[in-house]
Enzyme design. Structure first.
Site, PDB file in Angstrom:
ATOM      1  N   ASN A 147       0.804  -1.377   0.024  1.00 37.08           N
ATOM      2  CA  ASN A 147       0.020   0.016  -0.053  1.00 37.08           C
ATOM      3  C   ASN A 147       0.970   1.365   0.003  1.00 37.08           C
ATOM      4  O   ASN A 147       0.451   2.425   0.396  1.00 37.08           O
ATOM      5  CB  ASN A 147      -1.084  -0.041   1.076  1.00 37.08           C
ATOM      6  CG  ASN A 147      -0.343  -0.332   2.470  1.00 37.08           C
ATOM      7  OD1 ASN A 147       0.956  -0.018   2.730  1.00 37.08           O
ATOM      8  ND2 ASN A 147      -1.305  -0.504   3.402  1.00 37.08           N
ATOM      9  N   ARG A 285       3.486   7.092  11.246  1.00 34.66           N
ATOM     10  CA  ARG A 285       2.851   6.682  12.584  1.00 34.66           C
ATOM     11  C   ARG A 285       2.961   7.789  13.697  1.00 34.66           C
ATOM     12  O   ARG A 285       3.795   8.629  13.748  1.00 34.66           O
ATOM     13  CB  ARG A 285       3.933   5.500  13.305  1.00 34.66           C
ATOM     14  CG  ARG A 285       3.759   4.242  12.675  1.00 34.66           C
ATOM     15  CD  ARG A 285       2.363   3.468  12.722  1.00 34.66           C
ATOM     16  NE  ARG A 285       2.412   2.348  12.057  1.00 34.66           N
ATOM     17  CZ  ARG A 285       1.873   2.010  10.966  1.00 34.66           C
ATOM     18  NH1 ARG A 285       1.310   3.211  10.150  1.00 34.66           N
ATOM     19  NH2 ARG A 285       1.902   0.734  10.160  1.00 34.66           N
ATOM     20  N   GLN A 314      -5.138   3.529  18.526  1.00 33.67           N
ATOM     21  CA  GLN A 314      -6.086   3.223  17.578  1.00 33.67           C
ATOM     22  C   GLN A 314      -7.083   2.300  17.988  1.00 33.67           C
ATOM     23  O   GLN A 314      -6.389   1.297  18.093  1.00 33.67           O
ATOM     24  CB  GLN A 314      -5.437   2.780  16.149  1.00 33.67           C
ATOM     25  CG  GLN A 314      -4.744   4.275  15.657  1.00 33.67           C
ATOM     26  CD  GLN A 314      -4.082   4.141  14.421  1.00 33.67           C
ATOM     27  OE1 GLN A 314      -3.604   5.133  13.612  1.00 33.67           O
ATOM     28  NE2 GLN A 314      -4.244   2.899  13.732  1.00 33.67           N
ATOM     29  N   HIS A 333      -7.206   6.037  10.153  1.00 30.15           N
ATOM     30  CA  HIS A 333      -6.255   5.451   9.600  1.00 30.15           C
ATOM     31  C   HIS A 333      -6.695   4.830   8.361  1.00 30.15           C
ATOM     32  O   HIS A 333      -7.002   3.575   8.573  1.00 30.15           O
ATOM     33  CB  HIS A 333      -5.537   4.501  10.683  1.00 30.15           C
ATOM     34  CG  HIS A 333      -4.119   3.972  10.036  1.00 30.15           C
ATOM     35  ND1 HIS A 333      -3.186   3.169  10.870  1.00 30.15           N
ATOM     36  CD2 HIS A 333      -3.570   4.024   8.815  1.00 30.15           C
ATOM     37  CE1 HIS A 333      -2.122   2.902  10.060  1.00 30.15           C
ATOM     38  NE2 HIS A 333      -2.326   3.352   9.050  1.00 30.15           N
TER      39      HIS A 333
HETATM   40  P1  NDP Z   1      10.158   1.717   3.382  1.00 33.62           P
HETATM   41  O1  NDP Z   1      10.811   0.698   4.390  1.00 33.62           O
HETATM   42  O2  NDP Z   1      10.274   1.416   2.114  1.00 33.62           O
HETATM   43  O3  NDP Z   1      10.891   3.167   3.790  1.00 33.62           O
HETATM   44  C1  NDP Z   1      11.178   3.520   5.192  1.00 33.62           C
HETATM   45  C2  NDP Z   1      12.184   4.421   5.022  1.00 33.62           C
HETATM   46  O4  NDP Z   1      12.407   5.170   6.186  1.00 33.62           O
HETATM   47  C3  NDP Z   1      13.779   3.888   4.585  1.00 33.62           C
HETATM   48  O5  NDP Z   1      14.242   4.478   3.534  1.00 33.62           O
HETATM   49  C4  NDP Z   1      14.503   4.044   6.081  1.00 33.62           C
HETATM   50  O6  NDP Z   1      15.803   4.106   5.703  1.00 33.62           O
HETATM   51  C5  NDP Z   1      13.877   5.244   6.510  1.00 33.62           C
HETATM   52  N1  NDP Z   1      14.403   5.453   8.021  1.00 33.62           N
HETATM   53  C6  NDP Z   1      14.305   4.601   8.834  1.00 33.62           C
HETATM   54  N2  NDP Z   1      14.765   5.179   9.921  1.00 33.62           N
HETATM   55  C7  NDP Z   1      15.000   6.380   9.681  1.00 33.62           C
HETATM   56  C8  NDP Z   1      15.571   7.648  10.537  1.00 33.62           C
HETATM   57  N3  NDP Z   1      16.023   7.429  11.745  1.00 33.62           N
HETATM   58  N4  NDP Z   1      15.607   8.815   9.817  1.00 33.62           N
HETATM   59  C9  NDP Z   1      15.245   8.781   8.394  1.00 33.62           C
HETATM   60  N5  NDP Z   1      14.826   7.855   7.947  1.00 33.62           N
HETATM   61  C10 NDP Z   1      14.762   6.670   8.402  1.00 33.62           C
HETATM   62  O7  NDP Z   1       8.920   1.825   3.957  1.00 33.62           O
HETATM   63  P2  NDP Z   1       7.672   2.431   3.452  1.00 33.62           P
HETATM   64  O8  NDP Z   1       8.065   3.525   2.645  1.00 33.62           O
HETATM   65  O9  NDP Z   1       6.735   1.535   2.463  1.00 33.62           O
HETATM   66  O10 NDP Z   1       6.689   2.768   4.492  1.00 33.62           O
HETATM   67  C11 NDP Z   1       7.055   3.726   5.667  1.00 33.62           C
HETATM   68  C12 NDP Z   1       6.174   3.792   6.669  1.00 33.62           C
HETATM   69  O11 NDP Z   1       5.004   4.414   6.391  1.00 33.62           O
HETATM   70  C13 NDP Z   1       6.045   2.315   7.443  1.00 33.62           C
HETATM   71  O12 NDP Z   1       6.826   1.734   8.388  1.00 33.62           O
HETATM   72  C14 NDP Z   1       4.641   2.554   8.113  1.00 33.62           C
HETATM   73  O13 NDP Z   1       4.838   2.942   9.349  1.00 33.62           O
HETATM   74  C15 NDP Z   1       4.003   3.712   7.381  1.00 33.62           C
HETATM   75  N6  NDP Z   1       2.864   3.042   6.622  1.00 33.62           N
HETATM   76  C16 NDP Z   1       1.559   3.846   6.905  1.00 33.62           C
HETATM   77  C17 NDP Z   1       0.309   3.304   6.177  1.00 33.62           C
HETATM   78  C18 NDP Z   1      -0.831   4.068   6.311  1.00 33.62           C
HETATM   79  O14 NDP Z   1      -1.842   3.576   5.667  1.00 33.62           O
HETATM   80  N7  NDP Z   1      -0.886   5.292   6.872  1.00 33.62           N
HETATM   81  C19 NDP Z   1       0.504   2.537   5.056  1.00 33.62           C
HETATM   82  C20 NDP Z   1       1.888   1.928   4.826  1.00 33.62           C
HETATM   83  C21 NDP Z   1       3.140   2.175   5.463  1.00 33.62           C
HETATM   84  P3  NDP Z   1      16.729   3.002   5.199  1.00 33.62           P
HETATM   85  O15 NDP Z   1      15.983   1.863   4.929  1.00 33.62           O
HETATM   86  O16 NDP Z   1      17.548   3.908   4.055  1.00 33.62           O
HETATM   87  O17 NDP Z   1      17.833   2.756   6.395  1.00 33.62           O
END
Ligand code: NDP
Length: 385
Positions: A147, A285, A314, A333
């Site tokens: 998603n 989150r 939630q 959400h």
């Molecule tokens: P990804 O794993 O593709 O991306 C997460 C990114 O966050 C990665 O690039 C990671 O960095 C980066 N990251 C982690 N820690 C840090 C930090 N301390 N500072 C800066 N960047 C950081 O996940 P998605 O993009 O698919 O999803 C992200 C989040 O969105 C999910 O974990 C979830 O919580 C939320 N979400 C919400 C939804 C909703 O319905 N509202 C649905 C789907 C997701 P790197 O990997 O480069 O270390």
């Protein structure tokens, strides 16, 4: 045979749908970058059906019962006498969605003597205490990418809604009014603005790509830098951290997972470093921002608007201050639970279960924790204390 305990959100208030607004969904085989959409051996639902609510059962009942397993589905997840807590002690597998999370606390994980697998039907497994899951040898998996684009679309919608003052203007129409000045006194164009994302993973990068045609200047921060050709293509400015980025931005969106490094990141200090009148969007989150710091910033005018769809806990209680704070565009959400997304994460959940029961490896990109440590996508994006 396994007992599968599945926690889903309630059916619509007027009952489970018997018909839908549209007849089909676009066919999507691959995500950006090439990862295939879920590939279970089959599904027992029609894409476009409501699958995330109790009666939808993620389309899993026929498949699980056909293999001789037991499926228990409930929305009742809070309190010691909840169906979830009563069914948990002998459950082998727990499935829940971030939209209606079954919080797997250390206490619940300790009580779940048979628990071996926790599946997030969606993305974001922070409702599972990962340290406790790792300590108890529980595998945690989610349907990576299912998603991400759904959320990116929601963020574009919220960006435009906040900056252009859409929701209050719509309210004027509902109220029978026509005061143009009431609508436009807080309405701007995003053209020329500076837009930044905290994290440029699957969602963050998709948001940047979708915003680029609006002629904004794009910024990002992440633990790992994007490939240079991507930075060049989108004209991205990289910042070492959020504190470095936010003073430059008119709009900031958050797309990092919730883990110890990101919890409470947007506190009074970081928000105080944003431009006066900036907009903050959070579909990642809730706990990445400090609840009351957001309220204070909207009241003082530091923030011109806040939107998102993530709350803690939630469901959010009726008196949650984000329901009544000024200039917000919150939804429950929902961004990752469109009917389009549901078809993918239901199929992905089934793919994970098929692998699990067959004893074949779960896709590496679906794994968050396994074999006593963070694994797969979890090892890349999460941390534990
Ligand atoms: P990804 O794993 O593709 O991306 C997460 C990114 O966050 C990665 O690039 C990671 O960095 C980066 N990251 C982690 N820690 C840090 C930090 N301390 N500072 C800066 N960047 C950081 O996940 P998605 O993009 O698919 O999803 C992200 C989040 O969105 C999910 O974990 C979830 O919580 C939320 N979400 C919400 C939804 C909703 O319905 N509202 C649905 C789907 C997701 P790197 O990997 O480069 O270390």
């Amino acid at each position: 045979m396994a007992k599968v305990l599945c926690v889903l959100y309630d059916d619509p208030t007027d009952g489970y749908p018997t018909s839908y607004a549209r007849d089909d969904l676009p066919r999507i085989d691959h995500y950006p970058g090439g990862q295939t959409t879920p590939t279970p051996s089959g599904t027992d639902f029609t894409p476009g059906q409501l699958l995330g609510s109790v009666s939808g059962e993620l389309g899993l009942r026929r498949f699980l019962e056909g293999l001789g397993h037991t499926l228990v589905v409930t929305s009742d997840k809070e309190g010691a006498d909840s169906v979830f807590d009563r069914e948990l002690p002998d459950a082998d597998i727990v499935i829940s969605q971030p939209f209606w999370p079954a919080y797997l606390t250390p206490e619940r994980i300790a009580a779940a003597r048979n628990l071996k697998l926790a599946v997030t039907a969606g993305i974001g497994s922070d409702h599972v205490d990962l340290e406790a899951a790792i300590a108890h040898g529980v595998t945690v998996a989610e349907v990576t990418y299912c998603n991400s684009i759904s959320v990116a679309e929601h963020v574009v919608m919220m960006t435009l809604s906040l900056v252009r003052n859409y929701l209050p203007s719509h309210q004027v129409v509902l109220d029978g009014g026509w005061n143009i000045a009431d609508c436009v006194a807080r309405s701007y164009d995003i053209e020329g603005m500076h837009f930044g994302t905290v994290a440029a993973g699957r969602i963050g990068l998709a948001v940047l790509r979708r915003l680029a045609p609006f002629d904004v200047t794009l910024h990002y921060t992440d633990r790992h830098r994007l490939p240079e050709p991507v930075e060049r293509e989108l004209g991205l400015t990289f910042h070492a951290d959020a504190a470095d980025m936010v003073p430059h931005c008119d709009v900031v969106t958050i797309h990092a997972p919730l883990h110890p490094e990101t919890e409470g990141m947007f506190d009074d200090k970081l928000i105080g470093g944003m431009k006066r009148g900036a907009y903050l969007i959070n579909t990642a989150r809730a706990k990445i921002v400090e609840r009351d710091a957001v309220v204070r910033a909207l009241r003082s005018g530091r923030l011109a608007g806040y939107a998102g769809d993530v709350w803690y806990p939630q469901p959010a209680p009726a008196d949650h201050p984000w329901r009544t704070m000024p200039h917000h565009g919150m939804t429950p959400h929902i961004s990752g639970s469109s009917l389009s997304a549901q078809a993918r994460y239901a199929a992905g959940t089934r793919e994970i279960l098929e692998s699990w029961f067959a004893g074949t490896p779960i896709r590496e990109e679906y794994l968050i924790a396994d074999a006593g440590g963070l694994a797969g996508a979890g090892a890349h994006s999460y941390s534990v204390r």
